[in-house]
Design a protein around this motif. Structure first.
Motif, PDB file in Angstrom:
ATOM      1  N   LEU A  33       0.674  -1.033  -0.110  1.00  0.00           N
ATOM      2  CA  LEU A  33      -0.078   0.075  -0.105  1.00  0.00           C
ATOM      3  C   LEU A  33       1.012   1.189   0.061  1.00  0.00           C
ATOM      4  O   LEU A  33       0.578   2.224  -0.819  1.00  0.00           O
ATOM      5  CB  LEU A  33      -0.933   0.155   1.181  1.00  0.00           C
ATOM      6  N   ASP A  34       1.954   1.224   0.627  1.00  0.00           N
ATOM      7  CA  ASP A  34       2.934   2.361   0.858  1.00  0.00           C
ATOM      8  C   ASP A  34       3.273   2.532  -0.753  1.00  0.00           C
ATOM      9  O   ASP A  34       3.390   3.632  -1.230  1.00  0.00           O
ATOM     10  CB  ASP A  34       4.042   2.073   1.688  1.00  0.00           C
ATOM     11  N   CYS A  35       3.699   1.691  -1.341  1.00  0.00           N
ATOM     12  CA  CYS A  35       4.046   1.851  -2.806  1.00  0.00           C
ATOM     13  C   CYS A  35       3.132   2.350  -3.824  1.00  0.00           C
ATOM     14  O   CYS A  35       3.363   3.102  -4.428  1.00  0.00           O
ATOM     15  CB  CYS A  35       4.809   0.282  -3.025  1.00  0.00           C
ATOM     16  N   LEU A  36       1.843   1.771  -3.605  1.00  0.00           N
ATOM     17  CA  LEU A  36       0.920   1.965  -4.402  1.00  0.00           C
ATOM     18  C   LEU A  36       0.595   3.704  -3.986  1.00  0.00           C
ATOM     19  O   LEU A  36       0.024   4.280  -5.140  1.00  0.00           O
ATOM     20  CB  LEU A  36      -0.523   1.434  -4.304  1.00  0.00           C
ATOM     21  N   ASN A  37       0.701   3.977  -2.891  1.00  0.00           N
ATOM     22  CA  ASN A  37       0.338   5.623  -2.667  1.00  0.00           C
ATOM     23  C   ASN A  37       1.447   6.533  -3.308  1.00  0.00           C
ATOM     24  O   ASN A  37       0.992   7.572  -3.686  1.00  0.00           O
ATOM     25  CB  ASN A  37       0.510   5.566  -1.121  1.00  0.00           C
ATOM     26  N   ARG A  38       2.674   5.854  -3.387  1.00  0.00           N
ATOM     27  CA  ARG A  38       3.835   6.406  -4.096  1.00  0.00           C
ATOM     28  C   ARG A  38       3.673   6.689  -5.583  1.00  0.00           C
ATOM     29  O   ARG A  38       3.777   7.790  -5.920  1.00  0.00           O
ATOM     30  CB  ARG A  38       4.998   6.040  -3.591  1.00  0.00           C
ATOM     31  N   ILE A  39       3.181   5.561  -5.903  1.00  0.00           N
ATOM     32  CA  ILE A  39       2.909   5.652  -7.520  1.00  0.00           C
ATOM     33  C   ILE A  39       1.751   6.602  -7.702  1.00  0.00           C
ATOM     34  O   ILE A  39       1.794   7.166  -8.652  1.00  0.00           O
ATOM     35  CB  ILE A  39       2.311   4.173  -7.787  1.00  0.00           C
ATOM     36  N   LYS A  40       0.819   6.768  -7.009  1.00  0.00           N
ATOM     37  CA  LYS A  40      -0.301   7.578  -7.063  1.00  0.00           C
ATOM     38  C   LYS A  40      -0.238   8.787  -6.978  1.00  0.00           C
ATOM     39  O   LYS A  40      -0.354   9.958  -7.513  1.00  0.00           O
ATOM     40  CB  LYS A  40      -1.478   7.307  -6.232  1.00  0.00           C
TER      41      LYS A  40
END
Length: 357
Positions: A33-40
């Motif tokens: 989820l941290d990684c998806l947040n950064r992508i977004k």
């Protein structure tokens, strides 16, 4: 370390699927989820996914991570890559890395996709209507008709309450429903999440509809008999609810109450146990006749076996004789001991008294 995130995307329910790749510099302890947040936030603000608590409580961020449904807030990069490496070590190719120029280490790859058995709304967001409808279908609320005084608190002993803890841990994330093989081929099956909640109602000492519930949960293949027992729901459940185990417990309650004439599913289980007791393994000559043909009571069922029987005879696969397995007496003794123990446990259960005025 650099990691490639391959995200399965779908802009609208009607549009075609596409895979979009993002590269991030991450730490092993970063959650998906941290990684998806950064992508977004840093690369693509159009990426859609659900999230809320970030602490394995709400179940909102369930998605398929490297081929199996899980919570994005619970799984981290380091553990996922180790899991993929363990899988890859037993295969010819390594699906967890992407080819790099000679002399450079391969870049790890993480594949993120929406959950299964539910239509995609956008990207990693799925329509969970069938999930909620099937939960509602099992009536997952305590029936309080047994209360003598409706306005009085319905007390439980600590032991009675403890029995509900495992099912109560379910956060309704949808991971088990997403991976359910039975649901994939049978749209009538309510799903493991619903039946795990159903067992909570069955064993709740406050509920007054236990018998009616068991009759309903055992009808056709929409209830417990629709489960294929693949155990995948147990494997992906992030809260150790073990839906498959809860389904098995409901089956035990139904089998205790119904004989082999109730329906074919009950007859299948009872005949199987009896044949194993007799021969150590199943005598195939009797199994179909007893289950599908209901021991010559169901003519239509018997006729349905004819094509299979003729093919077996034609290919010389029909067993003309049956030889009991070694240790049959020991197998029978073990089964009878378990059955006796279950009967003793059932008879020793305390009678739940309703609150007195």
């Amino acid at each position: 370390m650099q990691v490639l995130f391959k995200v399965v995307r779908q802009k609208t329910p009607e549009s075609a699927l596409q895979i979009q790749t993002y590269e991030l510099d991450v730490e092993p302890g970063n959650t998906i989820l941290d990684c998806l947040n950064r992508i977004k936030w840093e690369q693509d603000g159009s990426l859609a996914f659900r999230k809320n608590c970030r602490n394995t409580i709400c179940g909102s961020c369930a998605m398929r991570i490297n081929g199996r449904s899980a919570l994005a807030c619970k799984e981290n990069v380091g553990d996922e890559l180790a899991r993929l490496q363990a899988i890859a070590s037993s295969t010819i190719s390594n699906p967890s890395t992407q080819d790099s120029p000679p002399g450079e280490p391969a870049t790890p790859v993480m594949t993120i996709a929406p959950m299964g058995n539910m239509p995609v709304i956008k990207d990693l967001v799925v329509d969970m209507k069938s999930f909620w409808d099937n939960l509602q279908a099992v009536d997952p609320f305590v029936a309080t008709g047994a209360r003598q005084i409706p306005e009085r608190e319905f007390l439980q002993t600590p032991e009675e309450r403890d029995r509900l803890d495992q099912m109560g841990n379910c956060i309704l994330c949808g991971a088990c429903y997403s991976e359910c093989n039975a649901r994939e081929v049978n749209s009538d099956f309510v799903g493991p999440h619903a039946l795990a909640k159903a067992n909570r109602m069955v064993i709740d000492s406050r509920d007054s509809q236990t018998e009616a519930r068991l009759a309903r949960y055992g009808q056709g293949t929409q209830g417990v008999w629709g489960c294929t027992r693949c155990y995948y729901c147990n494997a992906v459940c992030p809260m150790d609810v073990a839906p498959m185990d809860q389904i098995g417990k409901i089956k035990e309650q139904i089998l205790d109450r119904q004989d082999d004439q109730a329906n074919r599913s009950v007859r299948h289980r009872k005949v199987l146990i009896e044949l194993v007791k007799q021969g150590g393994w199943i005598d195939e000559r009797q199994f179909g006749v007893k289950v599908v043909g209901n021991s010559f009571r169901d003519f239509k069922g018997l006729m349905s076996l004819a094509p299979l029987g003729l093919r077996m005879i034609a290919t010389r696969k029909f067993p003309l004789t049956f030889e009991r397995s070694e240790g049959t007496e020991e197998v029978r003794s073990l089964i009878e001991s378990v059955q006796q123990l279950e009967s003793e446990v059932q008879n020793s259960k305390p009678i739940i008294e309703q609150p007195s005025p």
